[in-house]
Write a protein that holds these residues in place. Structure first.
Motif, PDB file in Angstrom:
ATOM      1  N   GLY A  71      33.873  45.304  44.771  1.00  0.00           N
ATOM      2  CA  GLY A  71      35.004  44.755  43.660  1.00  0.00           C
ATOM      3  C   GLY A  71      35.538  45.957  43.030  1.00  0.00           C
ATOM      4  N   LEU A  72      34.961  47.222  42.891  1.00  0.00           N
ATOM      5  CA  LEU A  72      35.305  48.105  42.046  1.00  0.00           C
ATOM      6  C   LEU A  72      36.704  48.705  42.321  1.00  0.00           C
ATOM      7  CD1 LEU A  72      32.407  48.915  41.248  1.00  0.00           C
ATOM      8  CD2 LEU A  72      33.160  51.447  41.341  1.00  0.00           C
ATOM      9  N   ILE A  73      37.108  48.574  43.452  1.00  0.00           N
ATOM     10  CA  ILE A  73      38.518  48.929  43.693  1.00  0.00           C
ATOM     11  C   ILE A  73      39.343  48.001  44.912  1.00  0.00           C
ATOM     12  CG2 ILE A  73      37.979  51.447  43.717  1.00  0.00           C
ATOM     13  CD1 ILE A  73      37.853  51.466  46.557  1.00  0.00           C
ATOM     14  N   HIS A  74      40.581  48.164  44.742  1.00  0.00           N
ATOM     15  CA  HIS A  74      41.286  47.232  45.596  1.00  0.00           C
ATOM     16  C   HIS A  74      42.202  48.199  46.478  1.00  0.00           C
ATOM     17  CE1 HIS A  74      44.189  47.815  42.413  1.00  0.00           C
ATOM     18  NE2 HIS A  74      45.217  47.602  43.078  1.00  0.00           N
TER      19      HIS A  74
ATOM     20  N   LEU B 241      41.591  51.665  41.416  1.00  0.00           N
ATOM     21  CA  LEU B 241      40.612  51.037  40.626  1.00  0.00           C
ATOM     22  C   LEU B 241      41.165  49.824  40.402  1.00  0.00           C
ATOM     23  CD1 LEU B 241      39.273  53.424  37.842  1.00  0.00           C
ATOM     24  CD2 LEU B 241      37.937  52.482  39.831  1.00  0.00           C
ATOM     25  N   CYS B 242      40.273  48.714  40.091  1.00  0.00           N
ATOM     26  CA  CYS B 242      40.422  47.403  39.803  1.00  0.00           C
ATOM     27  C   CYS B 242      40.392  47.355  38.254  1.00  0.00           C
ATOM     28  CB  CYS B 242      39.559  46.359  40.137  1.00  0.00           C
ATOM     29  SG  CYS B 242      39.703  45.782  41.862  1.00  0.00           S
TER      30      CYS B 242
ATOM     31  N   LYS C 270      33.870  41.177  37.586  1.00  0.00           N
ATOM     32  CA  LYS C 270      33.204  41.149  39.116  1.00  0.00           C
ATOM     33  C   LYS C 270      33.270  39.690  39.990  1.00  0.00           C
ATOM     34  CE  LYS C 270      29.088  41.960  40.501  1.00  0.00           C
ATOM     35  NZ  LYS C 270      27.960  41.702  40.441  1.00  0.00           N
ATOM     36  N   GLU C 271      33.441  38.808  39.060  1.00  0.00           N
ATOM     37  CA  GLU C 271      33.611  37.627  39.770  1.00  0.00           C
ATOM     38  C   GLU C 271      35.241  37.084  39.827  1.00  0.00           C
ATOM     39  OE1 GLU C 271      31.690  37.798  36.993  1.00  0.00           O
ATOM     40  OE2 GLU C 271      30.048  37.897  38.134  1.00  0.00           O
ATOM     41  N   ASN C 272      35.833  37.715  38.959  1.00  0.00           N
ATOM     42  CA  ASN C 272      37.395  37.101  39.024  1.00  0.00           C
ATOM     43  C   ASN C 272      38.459  38.059  39.308  1.00  0.00           C
ATOM     44  OD1 ASN C 272      39.693  35.680  38.515  1.00  0.00           O
ATOM     45  ND2 ASN C 272      39.670  36.052  36.246  1.00  0.00           N
ATOM     46  N   HIS C 273      38.833  38.349  40.604  1.00  0.00           N
ATOM     47  CA  HIS C 273      39.627  39.252  41.051  1.00  0.00           C
ATOM     48  C   HIS C 273      41.180  38.931  40.848  1.00  0.00           C
ATOM     49  CE1 HIS C 273      36.929  42.520  42.683  1.00  0.00           C
ATOM     50  NE2 HIS C 273      36.039  41.495  42.644  1.00  0.00           N
ATOM     51  N   ASN C 274      41.785  39.901  40.687  1.00  0.00           N
ATOM     52  CA  ASN C 274      42.901  39.519  40.338  1.00  0.00           C
ATOM     53  C   ASN C 274      43.882  40.834  40.597  1.00  0.00           C
ATOM     54  OD1 ASN C 274      45.568  38.683  39.607  1.00  0.00           O
ATOM     55  ND2 ASN C 274      44.634  37.819  37.424  1.00  0.00           N
TER      56      ASN C 274
ATOM     57  N   LYS D  14      47.077  32.832  49.530  1.00  0.00           N
ATOM     58  CA  LYS D  14      45.672  33.241  49.072  1.00  0.00           C
ATOM     59  C   LYS D  14      45.778  34.350  48.274  1.00  0.00           C
ATOM     60  CE  LYS D  14      42.525  30.535  51.931  1.00  0.00           C
ATOM     61  NZ  LYS D  14      41.528  30.326  52.694  1.00  0.00           N
ATOM     62  N   GLU D  15      46.493  35.401  49.124  1.00  0.00           N
ATOM     63  CA  GLU D  15      46.867  36.748  48.163  1.00  0.00           C
ATOM     64  C   GLU D  15      48.445  37.108  48.461  1.00  0.00           C
ATOM     65  OE1 GLU D  15      44.599  41.159  48.963  1.00  0.00           O
ATOM     66  OE2 GLU D  15      43.767  39.145  49.713  1.00  0.00           O
TER      67      GLU D  15
END
Lengths: 136, 136
Positions: free
Chosen positions: A61-64, A77-78, A83-87, A121-122
DNA sequence: CTGTGTGCAAACACTTTGCAGGTGT
DNA sequence: ACACCTGCAAAGTGTTTGCACACAG
């Protein structure tokens, strides 16, 4: 925060390849593809190692992943994610002049009403055109 | 309209491969990748021929490219486009269950206000989730 | 007949996998 | 010390190019 701390925070060991790749991602405004990274890295790492590094960063989850119209995977980079809440629901802009894709972090993808039975979902919105740097 | 007429309308010669590929695209709701086509075509055409056929259709404006998150190119018929006036600004939906990507022709991509200096020319919105067929 | 579509061979680009050895904690 | 990261070799997949022949208009 230095690279090592950031890596540790995501439960990743600090290694030369990871630090370098992370550094590149942190010092660029725009999304980078595997080949971008390969060309810009100082020390030369094996292609495979870079692929695995990117996959690891992605998993942790460091990058998207950033969509591209030509099929090459790009990564950024995100900035907003914990770490939990991806957006990642911001708009991506690809300039047809300089070829760079950047995250427009401030511009969110609007809500879309889908037909009955569809569950979103995305969302990925890629806008192509001319960026402010290439604008004349 | 039969395949031959449609092809002629776009100034393309009618050939077995083109007819077959066009037929497949016309009889499917969802976007097809090269390998989808290769698998579903009755007569077997050379991979290369199918690639070239798709490229030709794309150039002439019969089909449009559909973005995918995994890098494979997918294609779908242009339903709303005339030869001159192209318009693909509808939403694409990819189902993570069945893997199919469909054009939601009725759902247009909303206008997005870009920062100063940015000029939008094309927009692609890919929504991923579960489609109405796979919904339980 | 003429331009262009097709098939074949080959090359190229991108990505993944397996394994042996090296490195960070 | 141990897990896991890295490099190398190799293979898998997707796509393009060059050339000779075949075919549609």
């Amino acid at each position: 925060m230095d690279h090592k701390k950031l890596l540790n925070q995501f439960k990743l060991k600090s290694t030369p390849c990871r630090s370098e790749v992370l550094m590149l991602l942190r010092t660029h405004e725009h999304a980078l593809s595997h080949s971008d990274i390969e060309q810009q890295v100082d020390r030369s790492f094996d292609r495979v190692t870079v692929y695995r590094t990117l996959k690891t960063f992605l998993d942790k989850g460091l990058i998207h992943k950033v969509l591209d119209d030509e099929g090459v995977s790009k990564y950024a980079l995100c900035s907003e994610c914990s770490k939990e809440n991806h957006n990642h629901e911001h708009v991506h802009f690809k300039c047809e002049s300089c070829g760079q894709t950047q995250c427009l972090d401030n511009i969110r993808i609007p809500e879309i009403d889908l037909p009955a039975g569809f569950l979103a979902k995305e969302k990925n919105l890629l806008i192509q055109g001319v960026c402010d740097q290439c604008d004349q």
